[in-house]
Design a protein around this motif. Structure first.
Motif, PDB file in Angstrom:
ATOM      1  N   HIS A 602       0.821  -1.200   0.000  1.00 16.28           N
ATOM      2  CA  HIS A 602       0.000   0.000   0.000  1.00 16.28           C
ATOM      3  C   HIS A 602       0.864   1.263   0.000  1.00 16.28           C
ATOM      4  CE1 HIS A 602      -2.299   3.163   2.174  1.00 16.28           C
ATOM      5  NE2 HIS A 602      -3.311   2.697   1.481  1.00 16.28           N
ATOM      6  N   GLN A 603       0.504   2.220  -0.858  1.00 16.69           N
ATOM      7  CA  GLN A 603       1.122   3.559  -0.835  1.00 16.69           C
ATOM      8  C   GLN A 603       0.011   4.599  -0.823  1.00 16.69           C
ATOM      9  OE1 GLN A 603       4.374   4.933  -3.211  1.00 16.69           O
ATOM     10  NE2 GLN A 603       5.107   2.860  -3.680  1.00 16.69           N
ATOM     11  N   ALA A 604       0.242   5.698  -0.126  1.00 13.30           N
ATOM     12  CA  ALA A 604      -0.792   6.746  -0.047  1.00 13.30           C
ATOM     13  C   ALA A 604      -0.155   8.121  -0.045  1.00 13.30           C
ATOM     14  CB  ALA A 604      -1.645   6.558   1.206  1.00 13.30           C
ATOM     15  N   GLU A 605      -0.830   9.049  -0.691  1.00 15.61           N
ATOM     16  CA  GLU A 605      -0.468  10.474  -0.658  1.00 15.61           C
ATOM     17  C   GLU A 605      -1.714  11.256  -0.268  1.00 15.61           C
ATOM     18  OE1 GLU A 605       2.448  11.895  -1.225  1.00 15.61           O
ATOM     19  OE2 GLU A 605       3.610  10.179  -1.958  1.00 15.61           O
ATOM     20  N   THR A 606      -1.515  12.405   0.371  1.00 18.97           N
ATOM     21  CA  THR A 606      -2.652  13.184   0.870  1.00 18.97           C
ATOM     22  C   THR A 606      -2.919  14.391  -0.018  1.00 18.97           C
ATOM     23  OG1 THR A 606      -2.166  12.513   3.141  1.00 18.97           O
ATOM     24  CG2 THR A 606      -3.596  14.427   2.853  1.00 18.97           C
ATOM     25  N   LEU A 607      -4.163  14.492  -0.479  1.00 19.80           N
ATOM     26  CA  LEU A 607      -4.649  15.681  -1.189  1.00 19.80           C
ATOM     27  C   LEU A 607      -5.528  16.454  -0.221  1.00 19.80           C
ATOM     28  CD1 LEU A 607      -5.515  17.446  -3.670  1.00 19.80           C
ATOM     29  CD2 LEU A 607      -7.258  15.701  -4.137  1.00 19.80           C
ATOM     30  N   THR A 636      -7.552   4.391  -5.443  1.00 19.55           N
ATOM     31  CA  THR A 636      -8.792   4.826  -4.798  1.00 19.55           C
ATOM     32  C   THR A 636      -8.560   6.182  -4.143  1.00 19.55           C
ATOM     33  OG1 THR A 636      -8.193   3.620  -2.775  1.00 19.55           O
ATOM     34  CG2 THR A 636      -9.725   2.536  -4.269  1.00 19.55           C
ATOM     35  N   ALA A 637      -9.642   6.946  -4.051  1.00 18.32           N
ATOM     36  CA  ALA A 637      -9.625   8.205  -3.305  1.00 18.32           C
ATOM     37  C   ALA A 637     -10.529   8.008  -2.094  1.00 18.32           C
ATOM     38  CB  ALA A 637     -10.132   9.351  -4.178  1.00 18.32           C
ATOM     39  N   ASN A 638     -10.024   8.291  -0.935  1.00 13.45           N
ATOM     40  CA  ASN A 638     -10.787   8.046   0.295  1.00 13.45           C
ATOM     41  C   ASN A 638     -10.814   9.306   1.162  1.00 13.45           C
ATOM     42  OD1 ASN A 638     -12.186   6.660   2.274  1.00 13.45           O
ATOM     43  ND2 ASN A 638     -10.335   5.857   3.220  1.00 13.45           N
ATOM     44  N   PRO A 639     -12.003   9.958   1.280  1.00 17.14           N
ATOM     45  CA  PRO A 639     -13.298   9.579   0.699  1.00 17.14           C
ATOM     46  C   PRO A 639     -13.420  10.044  -0.751  1.00 17.14           C
ATOM     47  CG  PRO A 639     -13.552  11.558   2.010  1.00 17.14           C
ATOM     48  CD  PRO A 639     -12.120  11.148   2.162  1.00 17.14           C
ATOM     49  N   PRO A 640     -14.237   9.348  -1.575  1.00 15.63           N
ATOM     50  CA  PRO A 640     -14.406   9.754  -2.965  1.00 15.63           C
ATOM     51  C   PRO A 640     -15.393  10.909  -3.143  1.00 15.63           C
ATOM     52  CG  PRO A 640     -15.666   7.783  -2.538  1.00 15.63           C
ATOM     53  CD  PRO A 640     -14.931   8.101  -1.276  1.00 15.63           C
ATOM     54  N   LYS A 641     -16.123  11.228  -2.087  1.00 16.11           N
ATOM     55  CA  LYS A 641     -17.079  12.334  -2.121  1.00 16.11           C
ATOM     56  C   LYS A 641     -17.240  12.847  -0.712  1.00 16.11           C
ATOM     57  CE  LYS A 641     -19.984   9.397  -3.745  1.00 16.11           C
ATOM     58  NZ  LYS A 641     -21.138   8.709  -4.324  1.00 16.11           N
ATOM     59  N   GLY A 642     -17.741  14.044  -0.587  1.00 15.07           N
ATOM     60  CA  GLY A 642     -17.898  14.568   0.766  1.00 15.07           C
ATOM     61  C   GLY A 642     -18.390  15.995   0.772  1.00 15.07           C
ATOM     62  N   PHE A 643     -18.341  16.562   1.948  1.00 14.92           N
ATOM     63  CA  PHE A 643     -18.920  17.872   2.208  1.00 14.92           C
ATOM     64  C   PHE A 643     -17.893  18.697   2.987  1.00 14.92           C
ATOM     65  CE2 PHE A 643     -21.247  20.689   5.028  1.00 14.92           C
ATOM     66  CZ  PHE A 643     -22.129  21.313   4.157  1.00 14.92           C
ATOM     67  N   ILE A 644     -17.688  19.948   2.608  1.00 17.15           N
ATOM     68  CA  ILE A 644     -16.728  20.808   3.307  1.00 17.15           C
ATOM     69  C   ILE A 644     -17.438  22.095   3.730  1.00 17.15           C
ATOM     70  CG2 ILE A 644     -14.398  21.787   3.270  1.00 17.15           C
ATOM     71  CD1 ILE A 644     -13.876  20.299   0.676  1.00 17.15           C
ATOM     72  N   ALA A 645     -17.447  22.347   5.020  1.00 17.67           N
ATOM     73  CA  ALA A 645     -18.046  23.583   5.532  1.00 17.67           C
ATOM     74  C   ALA A 645     -17.204  24.781   5.093  1.00 17.67           C
ATOM     75  CB  ALA A 645     -18.142  23.522   7.048  1.00 17.67           C
ATOM     76  N   GLN A 646     -17.808  25.942   5.098  1.00 15.24           N
ATOM     77  CA  GLN A 646     -17.100  27.168   4.712  1.00 15.24           C
ATOM     78  C   GLN A 646     -15.883  27.376   5.624  1.00 15.24           C
ATOM     79  OE1 GLN A 646     -19.505  30.633   5.117  1.00 15.24           O
ATOM     80  NE2 GLN A 646     -17.893  32.066   4.528  1.00 15.24           N
ATOM     81  N   ILE A 652      -7.944  14.045   1.654  1.00 10.77           N
ATOM     82  CA  ILE A 652      -8.321  12.884   0.861  1.00 10.77           C
ATOM     83  C   ILE A 652      -7.073  12.035   0.641  1.00 10.77           C
ATOM     84  CG2 ILE A 652      -9.202  12.090  -1.361  1.00 10.77           C
ATOM     85  CD1 ILE A 652     -10.690  14.799  -1.545  1.00 10.77           C
ATOM     86  N   GLU A 653      -7.153  10.770   1.025  1.00 12.27           N
ATOM     87  CA  GLU A 653      -6.035   9.858   0.811  1.00 12.27           C
ATOM     88  C   GLU A 653      -6.138   9.265  -0.593  1.00 12.27           C
ATOM     89  OE1 GLU A 653      -3.415   8.972   3.057  1.00 12.27           O
ATOM     90  OE2 GLU A 653      -4.191  10.808   3.963  1.00 12.27           O
ATOM     91  N   LEU A 654      -5.147   9.551  -1.431  1.00 11.35           N
ATOM     92  CA  LEU A 654      -5.040   8.888  -2.732  1.00 11.35           C
ATOM     93  C   LEU A 654      -4.196   7.639  -2.515  1.00 11.35           C
ATOM     94  CD1 LEU A 654      -4.408  11.951  -5.074  1.00 11.35           C
ATOM     95  CD2 LEU A 654      -6.575  10.884  -4.458  1.00 11.35           C
ATOM     96  N   GLU A 655      -4.825   6.473  -2.659  1.00 14.13           N
ATOM     97  CA  GLU A 655      -4.186   5.215  -2.286  1.00 14.13           C
ATOM     98  C   GLU A 655      -3.960   4.339  -3.515  1.00 14.13           C
ATOM     99  OE1 GLU A 655      -6.952   3.621   0.501  1.00 14.13           O
ATOM    100  OE2 GLU A 655      -6.476   5.084   2.058  1.00 14.13           O
ATOM    101  N   VAL A 656      -2.741   3.812  -3.624  1.00 17.39           N
ATOM    102  CA  VAL A 656      -2.398   2.894  -4.705  1.00 17.39           C
ATOM    103  C   VAL A 656      -2.162   1.518  -4.095  1.00 17.39           C
ATOM    104  CG1 VAL A 656      -0.641   2.284  -6.403  1.00 17.39           C
ATOM    105  CG2 VAL A 656      -1.452   4.639  -6.251  1.00 17.39           C
ATOM    106  N   PHE A 657      -2.828   0.513  -4.643  1.00 19.83           N
ATOM    107  CA  PHE A 657      -2.650  -0.859  -4.161  1.00 19.83           C
ATOM    108  C   PHE A 657      -2.844  -1.802  -5.341  1.00 19.83           C
ATOM    109  CE2 PHE A 657      -3.984  -4.848  -2.121  1.00 19.83           C
ATOM    110  CZ  PHE A 657      -2.976  -4.986  -1.177  1.00 19.83           C
ATOM    111  N   VAL A 658      -1.814  -2.540  -5.686  1.00 15.59           N
ATOM    112  CA  VAL A 658      -1.861  -3.483  -6.813  1.00 15.59           C
ATOM    113  C   VAL A 658      -2.138  -4.873  -6.251  1.00 15.59           C
ATOM    114  CG1 VAL A 658      -0.561  -4.525  -8.690  1.00 15.59           C
ATOM    115  CG2 VAL A 658      -0.287  -2.084  -8.186  1.00 15.59           C
ATOM    116  N   ASN A 659      -3.211  -5.495  -6.735  1.00 13.88           N
ATOM    117  CA  ASN A 659      -3.573  -6.835  -6.262  1.00 13.88           C
ATOM    118  C   ASN A 659      -3.534  -7.821  -7.428  1.00 13.88           C
ATOM    119  OD1 ASN A 659      -5.876  -6.319  -7.747  1.00 13.88           O
ATOM    120  ND2 ASN A 659      -7.144  -5.863  -5.964  1.00 13.88           N
TER     121      ASN A 659
END
Length: 905
Positions: A602-607, A636-646, A652-659
């Protein structure tokens, strides 16, 4: 509660209640509650209407009143007034008509009602697609004799001589006769909706067979078509989420705390059947608890239970629990969930049942290959009044030295166990996203650095404080390795493991296990007070003693008047905001590069997204044209959708996993680590995010043919060579100047290591290895360094299974699968099928079978038998090209058993 369970109990076996909803039927000036069930039989559908005397838990609570067939004569239209449609939280009014009769209903606000309507619409659409195939509805006739009176449809409204188009016209022009106002509607939906949303109450009265329960106890699931229909419905948009978010932020204004008692119990029963009353354990409190969460481990240790997840002991132990609950209260079984021998039962006092909602259950296996269910967890999440609660029952890795493996199991459970939400636009809920988390089970942490005599001496002195300082779980929590944020009460009882079965004597077997507190109860959350934490020595069925804890928990309850005022204020403010501003966000980065991506690493970067606009915003990663999903399958993007208050931000964790499914094309170079993500803002613009990386080819996910033609480690080979070999795989006549290896060298290294070091290893191929050691083994195979394989025998064994699982074409090629099933009962025919395999596949099959026969010669030491090995390896060597059913699974095992008999060629 999912009241389709109660409806299902009234139906014949051929019929299935897809979904149910509680609603109000509107007569002239009268409103009466009914239960609606959408029932399917042989691709025909009908709406079954029931009267009910309370929250419907079993068939005894409902009575069939009327049936509306869903045919070309059926129609459903929404008749909510414009005033009602304008307010999020208003109930939905619909009119259902059949021939010349009609019925007006009011469904409670919420995603469950929208899901119900979408399923009804889908059933009606299926009829419209084939207007020449007239449904006969013969199956409905047998139910007519059980309906009462003239039927609710004929009572409710005078006959309509109107067509569907007139109904639509009526919808446009009708003014609501209900003058209560939208906010009272919202208030009503919060008192009434709770009753209609208590999810999944299975067998509280009579507990049915496993097959029946599988039919009855269903988690909510949403198909893409459902989702599209739901999203197209009114009241389902950014405004809905804005209100939810603001209500959540202001929750303290309209809720208050009330204490409720939760009885938590855990018992490893060592595969035994109930031999004594469980009352000393489950009825040990003076007053009856409000809730029971009762967990078992090792419910059934038989191979049948392990491999087919079926056991009669589920029913036996459930009955024993039901009989032993506190006698001064009546309880309903809300949910049962089981994974092999790990079972969790959730009961509530019957008076609380109507306030339980959003019930979901999930399981996760952490056994060998991260899938087998002999170890892992089951969990139930639910909402009680306004508090979200999650209960986890886990059985972690055994053996005193395996604390790192236990830590890994815990982390796997936390990351992999996710609950789907009723609202399909919301991402899954993880364990930690609950107000209160209750964790019970055989966690298997032992006592370290003390010999058995010292441990028993401290126990005899009741010096549990000193003994606890040597406890592995305490040490791991102190190091913040596991259970961060959890609390465990003071332990002032002697260890609960290991006893001679039927006694209070410590283990007198040859192994003479060191006593340990394997069985534990922890919690996480605010407003929780532990009343007791104890073991129950009176029970002697198992080699463990059961443990219980009584937790008094502050639950958030709704103040309806305060809620109404808060809701009204939020709606007014949102109206202003929506009219004034367009959303926007700033992104921390727009380009991400993942370096040296490896198989199953697993590898992850934060957006980071920051809402720099003037209004709250809703984001979602959306599909690009002609692509099925928003990203490549390895991303995968986790979460792929959401809500942000003003003024707020979200990571968002952009995660790469090769299976195993994505590795073959990356190994061969047909695919690269490259993708573009499209981030869409509701009512705003789109942002484009670049994802790149480099993948290090692996023997995992590479074909047998290719590996037999690689004499050097795969990472030393040019990409063009790998691509060329992948193109030639499966073609035995392909020209290749160099003689191939008989079997892949990587396979030989693993089998040879096990043959030399693990032929007598206890529980080989049944106990998982460590993930960190698998990574070292993979790197060794892919790079050729070091010369010998690192890691424990269990890690090498699991690495071998993962290698076979990841083969793009299994050892017994897909084209021979059907022949294997047909010849499974004839040994000579089975050998003939193997003789027809491509030579390299045939060599691998015979080599593995010979190795496994050697293992079986040492079964007294390694505890293996033919059934275990056939079950594990048949599923890897003979994979079905489509989904495999249980009958096929048994045939593949029968096929492979012929090759495990000593003396077979």
């Amino acid at each position: 509660m999912d009241q389709s369970v109660a409806i299902q109990e009234t139906l014949e076996r051929e019929e299935n209640c897809i979904i149910a909803v509680q609603c109000d039927v509107l007569f002239d000036n009268i409103t009466e509650s009914r239960l609606l069930g959408l029932v399917e039989s042989s691709e025909e559908h009908g709406l079954f209407i029931y009267t009910h005397r309370r929250m419907a838990i079993t068939a005894d609570d409902v009575s069939l009143e009327d049936i509306i067939p869903i045919s070309l004569d059926f129609a459903v239209v929404e008749v909510s007034s414009p005033e009602e449609l304008a307010v999020v939280g208003a109930d939905t009014r619909v009119r259902m008509s059949y021939q010349e009769e009609a019925l007006e209903l009011r469904l409670p606000f919420g995603s469950h009602s929208r899901l119900f309507l979408s399923e009804v619409n889908r059933a009606w659409s299926d009829v419209c697609k084939s207007p020449t195939q007239v449904p006969k509805f013969q199956w409905i006739n047998k139910y007519h004799k059980t309906t009462k009176g003239q039927g609710v449809v004929k009572q409710a409204l005078a006959p309509l001589s109107t067509t569907l188009s007139k109904l639509n016209q009526h919808r446009k022009t009708e003014k609501s006769s209900d003058k209560k106002g939208s906010l009272e509607g919202e208030k009503g939906s919060n008192s009434g909706t709770q009753k209609s949303k208590v999810c999944s109450s299975p067998e509280s009265q009579g507990i049915s067979s496993r097959d029946d329960r599988n039919d009855l106890v269903r988690s909510s699931s949403h198909t893409p078509s459902n989702k599209a229909q739901i999203l197209a419905m009114p009241q389902f948009n950014l405004r809905d989420n804005l209100i939810k978010c603001e209500l959540l932020k202001n929750e303290d204004i309209y809720t208050y705390l009330e204490n409720f008692s939760f009885f938590l119990g855990t018992y490893n029963v060592n595969g035994q059947t109930p031999k004594e009353s469980l009352s000393p354990w489950l009825s040990c409190t003076p007053d009856p608890p409000d809730m029971y969460c009762v967990g078992f481990q090792e419910l059934d240790l038989s191979k049948e239970a392990f491999f087919f997840n079926d056991t009669p002991k589920e029913l036996e132990w459930t009955k024993a629990v039901s009989k032993a609950l506190h006698p001064d209260a009546k309880y309903a079984l809300v949910k049962l969930v089981r994974l092999v021998g790990i079972m969790l039962l959730f009961y509530v006092k019957k008076e609380h049942a109507e306030f339980i909602s959003d019930v979901e259950a999930e399981t996760v296996g952490t056994g060998i290959m991260g899938r087998m269910g002999n170890k892992g967890a089951v969990a139930i999440r639910f909402r009680f009044h306004n508090s979200d609660i999650c209960v986890v029952n886990s059985h972690l890795a055994a053996h005193i030295e395996e604390y790192e493996r236990r830590n890994q199991d815990y982390k796997d459970i936390c990351s992999r166990l996710q609950f789907r939400q009723l609202d399909p636009t919301q991402p899954p809920l993880i364990i930690m996203k609950h107000d209160v988390v209750l964790w019970i089970g055989d966690l298997n942490y032992r006592i370290s650095d003390l010999d058995v005599d010292n441990v028993k001496e401290l126990i005899s002195k009741k010096d549990f404080e000193t003994l606890h300082s040597y406890d592995q779980l305490k040490r791991q929590i102190d190091e913040k390795a596991v259970f961060v944020g959890f609390v465990e009460g003071e332990i002032d009882f002697q260890p609960t493991y290991k006893y001679d079965t039927g006694s209070d004597k410590w283990d007198t077997s040859e192994k003479c296990r060191v006593p340990a507190w394997c069985d534990r109860i922890l919690w996480r959350g605010k407003n929780v007070v532990q009343e007791h934490y104890q073991s129950h020595m009176a029970l002697k069925t198992s080699d463990h003693k059961p443990v219980s804890s009584l937790l008094v928990t502050g639950i958030k309850r709704l103040n309806a008047e305060a809620y109404k005022k808060t809701f009204e204020e939020i709606v007014r403010n949102i109206d202003k905001m929506e009219n004034e501003c367009i959303p926007s966000v700033s992104l921390s980065e727009r380009e991400f590069h993942f370096k040296d991506v490896k198989f199953m690493q697993h590898q992850a970067e934060t957006l980071s997204l920051f809402n720099d606009g003037q209004v709250p915003c809703q984001f979602e990663f959306i599909q690009k044209p002609n692509e099925p999903t928003y990203c490549k399958p390895w991303l995968t993007a986790n979460p792929p959708k959401g809500f942000i208050a003003q003024g707020a931000s979200v990571d968002i964790e952009l995660e790469v996993f090769v299976n195993r499914s994505t590795a073959p094309e990356l190994n061969s170079g047909k695919q690269q680590i490259e993708d573009i993500l499209v981030l869409h803002l509701e009512r705003g613009k789109d942002y484009f995010i670049s994802v790149t990386g480099n993948y290090l080819p692996s023997c995992y996910g590479t074909s047998i043919y290719s590996l037999c033609h690689l004499r050097e480690p795969i990472q030393d080979m040019p990409q063009e060579t790998l691509h060329k070999l992948a193109e030639m795989s499966g073609d035995e006549n392909a020209a290749n100047t160099e003689k191939p290896l008989d079997i892949p060298k990587e396979l030989w290294m693993m089998v040879d290591h096990l043959f030399r070091n693990a032929i007598k290893q206890e529980d080989i191929f049944q106990q998982p290895g460590l993930r960190s050691e698998f990574a070292e083994i993979r790197d060794c195979l892919d790079t050729g360094m070091p010369d010998s394989l690192p890691g424990s025998n269990h890690s090498v064994a699991e690495a071998l299974l993962l290698f076979l699982d990841a083969l793009p074409e299994p050892v017994v090629a897909y084209s021979f699968y059907q022949q294997c099933l047909e010849s499974c009962s004839n040994a000579s025919q089975c050998e003939k099928v193997i003789s027809m395999l491509p030579q390299c596949h045939q060599n691998v099959f015979n080599y593995l079978a010979a190795f496994l026969r050697e293992l079986l010669k040492n079964s007294a030491s390694n505890r293996l038998d033919i059934n275990i090995l056939a079950t594990i390896f048949a599923s890897l060597l003979l994979r079905s090209p489509t989904k495999q059913d249980l009958a096929e699974k048994r045939k593949t095992q029968e096929f492979f058993q012929h090759f495990l008999i000593q003396g077979s060629s």
